[in-house]
Scaffold this active site. Structure first.
Site, PDB file in Angstrom:
ATOM      1  CG  ASP A   1      -1.994  -1.095   0.989  1.00 47.72           C
ATOM      2  OD1 ASP A   1      -1.692  -2.281   1.242  1.00 47.72           O
ATOM      3  OD2 ASP A   1      -3.096  -0.759   0.496  1.00 47.72           O
TER       4      ASP A   1
HETATM    5  C1  LIG Z   1      -2.473  -4.234  -5.232  1.00 45.97           C
HETATM    6  S1  LIG Z   1      -2.449  -3.393  -3.749  1.00 45.97           S
HETATM    7  C2  LIG Z   1      -3.475  -4.366  -2.769  1.00 45.97           C
HETATM    8  C3  LIG Z   1      -3.251  -4.107  -1.323  1.00 45.97           C
HETATM    9  O1  LIG Z   1      -4.366  -3.393  -0.779  1.00 45.97           O
HETATM   10  C4  LIG Z   1      -4.926  -4.180   0.234  1.00 45.97           C
HETATM   11  O2  LIG Z   1      -5.450  -3.419   1.265  1.00 45.97           O
HETATM   12  P1  LIG Z   1      -7.040  -3.117   1.266  1.00 45.97           P
HETATM   13  O3  LIG Z   1      -7.734  -4.372   0.838  1.00 45.97           O
HETATM   14  O4  LIG Z   1      -7.316  -2.736   2.714  1.00 45.97           O
HETATM   15  O5  LIG Z   1      -7.245  -1.969   0.320  1.00 45.97           O
HETATM   16  C5  LIG Z   1      -3.781  -5.047   0.715  1.00 45.97           C
HETATM   17  O6  LIG Z   1      -2.911  -4.348   1.562  1.00 45.97           O
HETATM   18  C6  LIG Z   1      -3.157  -5.406  -0.592  1.00 45.97           C
HETATM   19  O7  LIG Z   1      -1.852  -5.887  -0.534  1.00 45.97           O
END
Ligand SMILES: CSC[C@H]1O[C@H](OP(=O)(O)O)[C@H](O)[C@@H]1O
EC number: 5.3.1.23
Length: 351
Positions: A247
């Site tokens: 992220d």
């Molecule tokens: C391709 S980046 C995806 C990344 O985002 C997710 O977090 P969230 O589902 O809370 O937006 C997770 O950290 C993933 O690795």
């Protein structure tokens, strides 16, 4: 075979797949303005660092397409700044929305200063910039997939790999193909994937609800495990490598990713398993020196205490629900896979 699409956009019409309804239902909902986008991102109807930035920016494109009588470049520039600042406030940890907003504001400011460009032309140029994000992200992900698969085969010396992944980093977190899951797709395409183990990823269950959905949809050899099974799985199934998304990557390679990533990296070290992060440069924040400066979002306790409307934790218990944790660069032993190649985590270079 059509791949899953988290985002559908055409000429000012934006829809997102409501990921809160997956895996039971595939329901697309309209995003008609930046307020709709902010709410959908905050509620995690759409999530994933690249997808957040793309939906945020395309929601601004939806508004700009409706803006027919653009008279003042100054007013246009201010409107763009205000709306992008608002969108950046939707979720604090992923940097992609912030970097995309900065790039768009920079373009808008340059157009404002350029006397040869009138307001309508400035709007068109910004619209073109925003609408290019979908295709750019897919191109980045295809490159990440190829670089990552090649590096994994080379570094493990294996022709077919057993890989573990966490959270969701596929078509449902990006414009398509994915980052870490994109590397797994590339391994599968090249017949170099023996098996993928995806973690449930409590408490939002991106793994069991979203990644498992993508893996089954594309008939990849996969097994779902609970987060607390990771160490036993590394030992039992002789995992060759773990690959996760990001992220926000700091300048020194420390990486913020879904909660539970840090412990996987520690376990990988103790099991001699290569640990990779896959992320486009749009997830790298060169403005912060280390992971200590990355803001970690706290999510609602209800995501832990309830499954849907059903309470699964004792009423009254206090909760801690950070959405992310930070993996120090020295634990990212495979490297950081980007669209420009694979870098040692402590050797990331700005353009
Ligand atoms: C391709 S980046 C995806 C990344 O985002 C997710 O977090 P969230 O589902 O809370 O937006 C997770 O950290 C993933 O690795």
């Amino acid at each position: 075979m059509a791949t899953l699409l988290a985002i559908k956009y055409s000429a000012g019409q934006l829809e997102i797949l409501d990921q809160l309804q997956l895996p039971e239902s595939c329901i697309y909902i309209p995003i008609n303005n930046v307020q709709d986008a902010w709410a959908a991102i905050r509620e995690m109807k759409v999530r994933g660092a690249p997808a957040i930035a793309i939906v945020g920016c395309l929601s601004l494109a939806v508004e700009l397409r409706k803006l027919t009588d653009v008279e003042s470049k100054k007013d246009l520039n201010q409107m763009i700044k205000d709306k992008l600042d608002y969108l950046v406030s939707s979720r604090p940890t992923a940097v992609n929305m912030q970097l995309a907003a900065e790039a768009c504001v920079k373009l808008s400011s340059e157009l404002l200063e350029n006397d040869s460009v009138d307001a309508a032309a400035a709007r068109d140029a910004i619209l073109k910039h925003l609408e290019a994000m979908l295709e750019n992200d897919i191109a980045d992900n295809l490159a990440i997939g190829e670089y990552g698969a090649k590096d994994m085969v080379e570094k493990t010396g294996k022709s077919k790999l057993r890989v573990m992944t966490h959270c969701n980093t596929g078509s449902l977190a990006t414009a398509g193909y994915g980052t870490a899951l994109g590397v797994i797709r590339s391994l599968h395409k090249a017949n170099q994937l023996d098996h993928v183990y995806c973690t449930e990823t409590r408490p939002y269950n991106q793994g069991s609800r979203l990644t498992a959905f993508e893996l089954v949809y594309e008939k990849m050899p996969a097994t779902l495990i609970c987060d607390n099974m990771a160490a036993a799985a590394m030992k039992q199934f002789k995992i060759d490598a773990i690959i996760v998304g990001a992220d926000r990557v700091a300048a020194n390679g420390d990486t913020a990713n879904k909660i539970g990533t840090y412990q996987l990296a520690v376990l990988a070290k103790s099991h001699n398993v290569l640990f990779y992060v896959a992320a486009p440069f749009s997830s790298i924040d060169f403005e912060i020196p280390s992971g200590d400066s990355i803001p970690i979002e706290e999510r609602p306790h209800s995501e832990m205490t309830h499954t849907g409307s059903i309470r699964t934790a004792a009423a009254g218990i206090n909760c801690w629900n950070p959405g992310f944790d930070v993996t120090p660069s020295q634990l990212i032993t495979g490297g950081i896979v980007t669209e420009k190649g694979v870098f040692r985590a402590d050797q990331l270079e700005h353009d």
